[in-house]
Design a protein around this motif. Structure first.
Motif, short mmCIF file in Angstrom:
data_model
loop_
_atom_site.label_atom_id
_atom_site.label_comp_id
_atom_site.label_asym_id
_atom_site.label_seq_id
_atom_site.Cartn_x
_atom_site.Cartn_y
_atom_site.Cartn_z
N ARG A 274 -6.62 0.00 3.22
CA ARG A 274 -6.27 -1.08 2.26
C ARG A 274 -5.36 -2.13 2.90
N SER A 275 -4.39 -1.68 3.68
CA SER A 275 -3.48 -2.65 4.31
C SER A 275 -4.22 -3.50 5.34
N GLU B 290 0.82 -1.23 0.00
CA GLU B 290 0.00 0.00 0.00
C GLU B 290 0.84 1.26 0.00
#
Length: 151
Positions: free
Chosen positions: A89-90, A46
């Motif tokens: 996102r991570s 990310e």
């Protein structure tokens, strides 16, 4: 020492394109989930995605077992949007891979704009030397979760 809440950390936050910032964000309850270095690859992906998007130039970063230090030059987004996307996102990727649910990161983050006279290279050296100061490795080259544009 003052007691900073996530609200007070955001007070006065300003995102200036072209300015270098040192960002720090912490894993929820400071759980050392990235002691398993392979799990850190979800965050690294990310960070690289944020760089590829053109919103930031990633100057240096280190992912410690329970927190992230990231030195960036901001371009076309706000600090809050960049860090929110990286964390979101991570966390989704991390949770899918581990079968875990819920938040991975604390909701807030700390940012510090570097002054014009401050050395970005010195700040980068400080960032990447974190694993050495923490006693995680004896040589920086032995720690896999860091990068800097000068290397």
């Amino acid at each position: 020492m003052p007691n900073y809440t996530s609200k007070s950390l955001r007070f006065g936050r300003y995102s200036e394109p072209g300015r270098p910032y040192l960002l720090t964000t912490v894993v929820l309850a400071r759980q050392p989930v990235f002691l398993d270095w392979s799990l850190g690859r979800h965050v690294v992906t990310e960070l690289r995605r944020a760089q590829a998007s053109g919103r930031v130039t990633s100057l240096a970063w280190v992912l410690m077992p329970d927190h992230l230090h990231w030195l960036i030059e901001l371009h076309s987004s706000s600090l809050a949007n960049v860090i929110r996307e990286v964390k979101s996102r991570s966390a989704r990727s991390f949770n899918r891979h581990t079968g875990r649910t819920g938040p991975l990161w604390q909701t807030s983050f700390h940012d510090r704009a570097l002054r014009r006279e401050e050395s970005v290279v010195a700040a980068a050296r400080y960032v990447v030397a974190n694993p050495l100061r923490a006693g995680l490795v004896k040589r920086l080259g032995d720690y896999p979760l860091w990068d800097a544009v000068w290397v």
